[in-house]
Design a protein around this motif. Sequence first.
Motif, PDB file in Angstrom:
ATOM      1  N   GLY A 154       6.659   1.021  13.344  1.00 35.15           N
ATOM      2  CA  GLY A 154       7.507   1.222  12.330  1.00 35.15           C
ATOM      3  C   GLY A 154       6.996   1.267  11.018  1.00 35.15           C
ATOM      4  O   GLY A 154       7.532   2.108  10.242  1.00 35.15           O
ATOM      5  N   LEU A 155       6.307  -0.165  10.729  1.00 30.73           N
ATOM      6  CA  LEU A 155       5.934  -0.325   9.236  1.00 30.73           C
ATOM      7  C   LEU A 155       4.655   0.634   8.908  1.00 30.73           C
ATOM      8  O   LEU A 155       4.500   1.186   7.940  1.00 30.73           O
ATOM      9  N   LEU A 156       3.867   0.906   9.885  1.00 34.77           N
ATOM     10  CA  LEU A 156       2.892   2.181  10.015  1.00 34.77           C
ATOM     11  C   LEU A 156       3.646   3.386   9.514  1.00 34.77           C
ATOM     12  O   LEU A 156       3.001   4.087   8.413  1.00 34.77           O
ATOM     13  N   ALA A 157       4.571   3.979  10.279  1.00 35.14           N
ATOM     14  CA  ALA A 157       5.121   5.204   9.849  1.00 35.14           C
ATOM     15  C   ALA A 157       6.011   5.060   8.639  1.00 35.14           C
ATOM     16  O   ALA A 157       5.895   6.393   7.845  1.00 35.14           O
ATOM     17  N   GLY A 158       6.639   4.106   8.407  1.00 35.12           N
ATOM     18  CA  GLY A 158       7.345   4.074   7.150  1.00 35.12           C
ATOM     19  C   GLY A 158       6.071   4.065   6.076  1.00 35.12           C
ATOM     20  O   GLY A 158       6.443   4.658   4.902  1.00 35.12           O
ATOM     21  N   GLY A 159       5.173   3.446   5.922  1.00 36.44           N
ATOM     22  CA  GLY A 159       3.994   3.283   4.723  1.00 36.44           C
ATOM     23  C   GLY A 159       3.482   4.856   4.942  1.00 36.44           C
ATOM     24  O   GLY A 159       3.242   5.233   3.482  1.00 36.44           O
ATOM     25  N   MET A 160       3.160   5.283   5.826  1.00 25.17           N
ATOM     26  CA  MET A 160       2.568   6.863   5.565  1.00 25.17           C
ATOM     27  C   MET A 160       3.629   7.574   5.298  1.00 25.17           C
ATOM     28  O   MET A 160       3.171   8.510   4.274  1.00 25.17           O
ATOM     29  N   LEU A 161       4.864   7.657   5.502  1.00 21.42           N
ATOM     30  CA  LEU A 161       5.825   8.505   4.872  1.00 21.42           C
ATOM     31  C   LEU A 161       5.998   8.247   3.360  1.00 21.42           C
ATOM     32  O   LEU A 161       5.925   9.306   2.613  1.00 21.42           O
ATOM     33  N   PHE A 162       6.029   7.069   3.251  1.00 24.49           N
ATOM     34  CA  PHE A 162       6.348   6.707   1.650  1.00 24.49           C
ATOM     35  C   PHE A 162       5.141   7.225   0.896  1.00 24.49           C
ATOM     36  O   PHE A 162       5.123   7.889  -0.213  1.00 24.49           O
ATOM     37  N   PHE A 163       3.761   7.129   1.277  1.00 25.48           N
ATOM     38  CA  PHE A 163       2.580   7.567   0.555  1.00 25.48           C
ATOM     39  C   PHE A 163       2.518   9.165   0.627  1.00 25.48           C
ATOM     40  O   PHE A 163       2.481   9.607  -0.544  1.00 25.48           O
ATOM     41  N   GLY A 164       2.656   9.836   1.769  1.00 25.04           N
ATOM     42  CA  GLY A 164       2.577  11.118   2.038  1.00 25.04           C
ATOM     43  C   GLY A 164       3.810  11.882   1.236  1.00 25.04           C
ATOM     44  O   GLY A 164       3.447  13.017   0.553  1.00 25.04           O
ATOM     45  N   ALA A 165       4.905  11.403   1.385  1.00 21.63           N
ATOM     46  CA  ALA A 165       5.969  12.217   0.837  1.00 21.63           C
ATOM     47  C   ALA A 165       6.568  11.835  -0.411  1.00 21.63           C
ATOM     48  O   ALA A 165       7.355  12.557  -1.130  1.00 21.63           O
ATOM     49  N   VAL A 166       6.276  10.576  -0.835  1.00 17.54           N
ATOM     50  CA  VAL A 166       6.904  10.189  -2.151  1.00 17.54           C
ATOM     51  C   VAL A 166       5.807   9.790  -3.279  1.00 17.54           C
ATOM     52  O   VAL A 166       5.950  10.465  -4.166  1.00 17.54           O
ATOM     53  N   MET A 167       5.064   8.857  -2.976  1.00 17.58           N
ATOM     54  CA  MET A 167       4.001   8.301  -3.902  1.00 17.58           C
ATOM     55  C   MET A 167       2.989   9.615  -4.272  1.00 17.58           C
ATOM     56  O   MET A 167       3.070   9.801  -5.558  1.00 17.58           O
ATOM     57  N   ALA A 168       2.304  10.105  -3.574  1.00 16.77           N
ATOM     58  CA  ALA A 168       1.396  11.225  -4.037  1.00 16.77           C
ATOM     59  C   ALA A 168       2.101  12.430  -4.759  1.00 16.77           C
ATOM     60  O   ALA A 168       1.630  12.768  -5.788  1.00 16.77           O
ATOM     61  N   PRO A 169       2.975  13.032  -4.132  1.00 17.71           N
ATOM     62  CA  PRO A 169       3.874  13.929  -4.863  1.00 17.71           C
ATOM     63  C   PRO A 169       4.338  13.463  -6.212  1.00 17.71           C
ATOM     64  O   PRO A 169       4.248  14.381  -7.251  1.00 17.71           O
ATOM     65  N   LEU A 170       4.938  12.519  -6.291  1.00 17.88           N
ATOM     66  CA  LEU A 170       5.299  11.726  -7.626  1.00 17.88           C
ATOM     67  C   LEU A 170       4.192  11.501  -8.697  1.00 17.88           C
ATOM     68  O   LEU A 170       4.579  12.064  -9.678  1.00 17.88           O
ATOM     69  N   VAL A 171       3.066  10.906  -8.293  1.00 15.33           N
ATOM     70  CA  VAL A 171       2.038  10.718  -9.022  1.00 15.33           C
ATOM     71  C   VAL A 171       1.564  12.256  -9.725  1.00 15.33           C
ATOM     72  O   VAL A 171       1.347  12.138 -10.766  1.00 15.33           O
ATOM     73  N   PHE A 172       1.452  12.978  -8.871  1.00 18.20           N
ATOM     74  CA  PHE A 172       0.676  14.177  -9.111  1.00 18.20           C
ATOM     75  C   PHE A 172       1.735  15.324  -9.912  1.00 18.20           C
ATOM     76  O   PHE A 172       1.458  16.275 -10.800  1.00 18.20           O
ATOM     77  N   THR A 173       3.372  14.845 -10.037  1.00 12.96           N
ATOM     78  CA  THR A 173       4.103  15.786 -10.678  1.00 12.96           C
ATOM     79  C   THR A 173       4.553  14.922 -12.007  1.00 12.96           C
ATOM     80  O   THR A 173       5.233  15.509 -12.973  1.00 12.96           O
ATOM     81  N   ARG A 174       4.434  13.725 -12.149  1.00 12.08           N
ATOM     82  CA  ARG A 174       4.844  12.923 -13.089  1.00 12.08           C
ATOM     83  C   ARG A 174       4.015  12.198 -14.222  1.00 12.08           C
ATOM     84  O   ARG A 174       4.171  12.062 -15.241  1.00 12.08           O
ATOM     85  N   LEU A 175       2.316  12.514 -13.832  1.00 13.38           N
ATOM     86  CA  LEU A 175       1.499  11.798 -14.533  1.00 13.38           C
ATOM     87  C   LEU A 175       0.623  12.995 -14.885  1.00 13.38           C
ATOM     88  O   LEU A 175       0.359  14.001 -13.990  1.00 13.38           O
ATOM     89  N   PRO A 176      -0.078  13.020 -16.092  1.00 12.05           N
ATOM     90  CA  PRO A 176      -1.093  14.159 -16.372  1.00 12.05           C
ATOM     91  C   PRO A 176      -2.317  14.096 -15.556  1.00 12.05           C
ATOM     92  O   PRO A 176      -2.518  12.966 -14.954  1.00 12.05           O
ATOM     93  N   LEU A 177      -2.822  15.237 -15.171  1.00 18.40           N
ATOM     94  CA  LEU A 177      -3.525  14.924 -13.836  1.00 18.40           C
ATOM     95  C   LEU A 177      -5.180  14.379 -14.300  1.00 18.40           C
ATOM     96  O   LEU A 177      -5.565  13.733 -13.403  1.00 18.40           O
ATOM     97  N   ASP A 178      -5.428  14.198 -15.581  1.00 22.28           N
ATOM     98  CA  ASP A 178      -6.722  13.051 -15.739  1.00 22.28           C
ATOM     99  C   ASP A 178      -6.178  11.782 -15.728  1.00 22.28           C
ATOM    100  O   ASP A 178      -7.142  10.806 -15.246  1.00 22.28           O
ATOM    101  N   VAL A 179      -4.954  11.122 -15.437  1.00 23.23           N
ATOM    102  CA  VAL A 179      -4.448  10.060 -15.051  1.00 23.23           C
ATOM    103  C   VAL A 179      -4.001   9.858 -13.682  1.00 23.23           C
ATOM    104  O   VAL A 179      -4.504   9.182 -12.901  1.00 23.23           O
TER     105      VAL A 179
END
Length: 143
Positions: A19-44
């Motif tokens: 469960g923790l594995l699935a939750g962490g993978m989901l958080f990173f793939g569906a929340v963190m990575a898209p959020l980072v690339f849509t809210r921060l400048p590409l060079d950051v």
Amino acid sequence: MILHAARRFGGILSLAGLGLLAGGMLFFGAVMAPLVFTRLPLDVAGPFIRAAFPFLYGYCLLFAGLSCLGYLARRRLGAALVPGFTILGTLWSWFWLMPRLDAWRLADNSAAFARGHDISTWVFGAEFFLVLLLLIREGTKQP
């Protein structure tokens, strides 16, 4: 008595780890990575997400390992293959693919980087899909 306790503890390890594995993978793939690339400048965003990968990989190895140990303690070898595959895929991505992605990025080889990134995405997606299927299977079992 000890065997029963080991299997019971294995049940906790296998399901909590999964469960923790699935939750962490989901958080990173569906929340963190898209959020980072849509809210921060590409060079950051690029350096930030690259700095996050060792934490993601460590997280995946920890909880896939616990889940795998739990399934092995329960003598559920077929189910242990899923977190085992996740361990192998994570180690391969971390120590073989990521150094090559970094080298291709630094060499400005965008075609090789794009192919490698696609492979990385497919491996992570396949791992997540299998983990999620096993989690659903475990959650829908009759007692």
